[in-house]
Design a protein around this motif. Structure first.
Motif, short mmCIF file in Angstrom:
data_model
loop_
_atom_site.label_atom_id
_atom_site.label_comp_id
_atom_site.label_asym_id
_atom_site.label_seq_id
_atom_site.Cartn_x
_atom_site.Cartn_y
_atom_site.Cartn_z
N GLU A 87 0.85 -1.17 0.07
CA GLU A 87 0.02 -0.07 0.01
C GLU A 87 0.84 1.11 0.07
N GLU A 89 0.48 5.37 -0.06
CA GLU A 89 -0.49 6.65 0.28
C GLU A 89 0.26 7.79 -0.04
N GLN A 130 -4.83 5.88 -1.53
CA GLN A 130 -4.12 4.85 -1.17
C GLN A 130 -3.97 4.06 -2.69
N TRP A 132 -2.67 0.36 -4.04
CA TRP A 132 -2.36 -0.99 -3.45
C TRP A 132 -2.38 -1.98 -4.28
#
Length: 143
Positions: A87, A89, A130, A132
């Motif tokens: 992930e 961000e 985010q 991912w």
């Protein structure tokens, strides 16, 4: 083999991917003067040795994030049985592109993530997004 499509996730991505059963091994903010993509790869290798595909995905997601949102990103790695959730961000609210016409570097980053991950996507956060990717152990056959 066709690359997986980007999944737009409005629900809790972690819950959708079974992340409640995943252990967080890295949760770090990466900022200049560090080279963000390279540092993401190095951190991944440090905490998940032998997971080269995961390191490549972490570096590619970090590089995509920096290209769209600026130099400060948060990297989180969570792993469980046979899978790693990467992930990244940032503060952008833009949808990550599927193709970047006229930008071969960005297109290569997207292609790498799609090729190495079982699924990837993004979700909006209160102050950004985010991006991912879920990387299966089979992406690193010797790991």
């Amino acid at each position: 083999m066709s690359a997986p499509l980007l999944a737009v996730v409005d629900l809790d991505t972690a819950a959708d991917l079974g992340a409640r059963e995943l252990e967080t091994v890295v949760d770090v903010e990466l900022r200049p003067p560090l080279p963000i993509a390279r540092t993401a790869r190095l951190v991944t290798h440090r905490f998940l040795p032998g997971r080269h595909a995961v390191a490549d995905v972490a570096g590619a997601l970090a590089a995509m994030s920096v290209r769209q949102a600026g130099p400060s990103v948060r990297l989180r790695l969570r792993h469980g049985l046979g899978t790693v959730l990467v992930e990244v961000e940032d503060h952008s609210v833009e949808f990550p592109p599927l193709r970047c016409e006229g930008d071969p570097v960005a297109t290569a980053l997207i292609d790498d993530v799609a090729r190495l991950s079982a699924a990837w996507g993004y979700r909006r956060l209160p102050r950004g997004r985010q991006i991912w990717a879920r990387v299966e152990r089979s992406a690193d056959p010797v790991a």
